[in-house]
Design a protein around this motif. Sequence first.
Motif, PDB file in Angstrom:
ATOM      1  N   UNK A  67      96.288  22.096  64.120  1.00 17.21           N
ATOM      2  CA  UNK A  67      95.656  20.798  64.061  1.00 17.21           C
ATOM      3  C   UNK A  67      96.779  19.650  64.387  1.00 17.21           C
ATOM      4  N   UNK A 113      99.092  18.567  62.630  1.00 20.20           N
ATOM      5  CA  UNK A 113      99.693  17.597  61.608  1.00 20.20           C
ATOM      6  C   UNK A 113     101.292  17.850  61.764  1.00 20.20           C
ATOM      7  N   UNK A 173      99.572  16.000  75.565  1.00 24.06           N
ATOM      8  CA  UNK A 173      99.295  14.633  74.957  1.00 24.06           C
ATOM      9  C   UNK A 173      98.114  13.875  75.583  1.00 24.06           C
ATOM     10  N   UNK A 222      93.158  14.164  70.500  1.00 25.90           N
ATOM     11  CA  UNK A 222      93.583  15.032  69.279  1.00 25.90           C
ATOM     12  C   UNK A 222      92.641  14.825  68.202  1.00 25.90           C
ATOM     13  N   UNK A 223      92.122  13.398  67.745  1.00 27.35           N
ATOM     14  CA  UNK A 223      91.228  13.080  66.930  1.00 27.35           C
ATOM     15  C   UNK A 223      89.685  13.733  67.303  1.00 27.35           C
ATOM     16  N   UNK A 236      90.192  17.289  66.452  1.00 29.14           N
ATOM     17  CA  UNK A 236      90.433  17.737  64.851  1.00 29.14           C
ATOM     18  C   UNK A 236      89.049  17.613  64.140  1.00 29.14           C
ATOM     19  N   UNK A 237      88.216  17.024  64.780  1.00 25.26           N
ATOM     20  CA  UNK A 237      86.815  16.893  64.206  1.00 25.26           C
ATOM     21  C   UNK A 237      86.068  18.186  63.773  1.00 25.26           C
ATOM     22  N   UNK A 240      84.016  10.157  56.780  1.00 26.01           N
ATOM     23  CA  UNK A 240      84.705  10.659  58.454  1.00 26.01           C
ATOM     24  C   UNK A 240      83.275  10.609  59.049  1.00 26.01           C
ATOM     25  N   UNK A 292      82.990   7.872  62.188  1.00 27.23           N
ATOM     26  CA  UNK A 292      83.205   8.330  63.305  1.00 27.23           C
ATOM     27  C   UNK A 292      81.894   8.196  64.322  1.00 27.23           C
TER      28      UNK A 292
END
Lengths: 240, 239
Positions: A48, A50, A68, A72-73, A76-77, A101, A105
């Motif tokens: 994920x 990190x 890139x 990514x957010x 990650x959910x 979260x 979000x």
Amino acid sequence: MIDVKDLHKYFGKNEVLKGVNEHISKGEKVVIIGASGSGKSTFLRCLNLLEQPTSGTITFEGTDITDPKQNINKLRQKMGMVFQQFNLFPHLSVKENIKLAPVKLGIMTNEQAEKKALELLERVGLPDKANAYPKQLSGGQQQRIAIARALAMNPDVMLFDEPTSALDPEMVGEVLELMKELAEEGMTMVVVTHEMGFARSVATRVLFMDQGVIAEQNEPEEFFTNPQHPRLREFLSKVL
Amino acid sequence: MNEWFATLADDFYGAFIESDRWKLYFQGLGKTLQIAAGAVILGIVIGIVIAIIKVSAKQHSNNRKCPIILKILEKICDIYLTVIRGTPVMVQLLIIYAGIFVTMTDGTIAAIVGFGINSGAYVAEVIRAGIQSIDKGQTEAGRSLGLTSGQTMRLIILPQAIRNILPALFNEFITLLKETSVAGYVAVQDILKVATNIQNRVYTIAPLMITAIFYLVLVILMTQVQKQIERRLAQSDRR
């Protein structure tokens, strides 16, 4: 579901992952074992992002997450993570930890998140702890809350980074039991652990990592009774 | 002994009550508070901006893609911190007054800007240390849930950091309040300047003693505020 190709990770000049290739399908429960320093936690944390991989690609549900340009957010959910040190937010109550979260979000309204939080607390067996603060709970309880917090996002996969390693021995069981239930409900799971009993009874596949690569993998029965790699034999003889 | 007390009472009467001099002290006090409050606000704003630049530059240094603009900003911040912390506040104040605000007869603005810029450097370091005192796992937990780095900072790191920062931050505010007593050098009628003016009339140390008492009371009040805030923030510490 998760496809890893030629994953390399350097910390400075130290190469921790030396080309990992792996495919994890929906519904699988993959347990990763190995000596400390073998790269198993780093591998999990790369899934994920990190840890930012030095090279290689990771594809999650058809999206190259190492690109890139990808958000990514958002990705990650869909990947819940449980940490060795729980990492609950100490300034928030248990319920707020779980709700934070999804509400912030914009995935759930406050009422929906409230309902979800109480359901999850019921499910992890701690319905009376909704208004407690993390410091008031035992390690085992904290880890169960941490699992509930990750589940609140309705993830497609759960990543566990040595979830029982920081627990007192008498609390390991309650956390493993919860993880087992989760597995039975069909959750896709990737678990880094030293709990061989859990690997044997819950895993659909066990990976042995050694010196930055996956040295051996098999179904749990074959894996534990008929290990091939000399390093795995040596490792198992020490831990079993 | 009685005589000593009588003289003391006389001195205080002359320095405080006579000719309604107490009004002058309160005018001076107002100026002092105005400068201190302005400088605290400016200092906090500067401090937060610098702390966030420095913390994010540090976070980015761990992965390869550190934006060049961030590196430049970090360099500027480092120079600012070095210069401001490396020179006396009095010199800074005189330079700002003589260099920028010299056309103004009243140095209040110069004092606010001067003390604010000075305080910002110290506040920045306090906040940076507070943010970095929070375990890395907290950031990872926030990010793993899909929160952005901004949300993680705002919702998870800062609320925890504030508790660790508070004592050092109030320390800085108290120091700042007392440092404003040199504002008289840039033509500001702050409380100490008022007191020395009165001293030139009455020729006793009473005006200075009165000023000291004013400062002492202010600092005690600030300490009480700090304790109140700390008590409120300690909520999640209940066991």
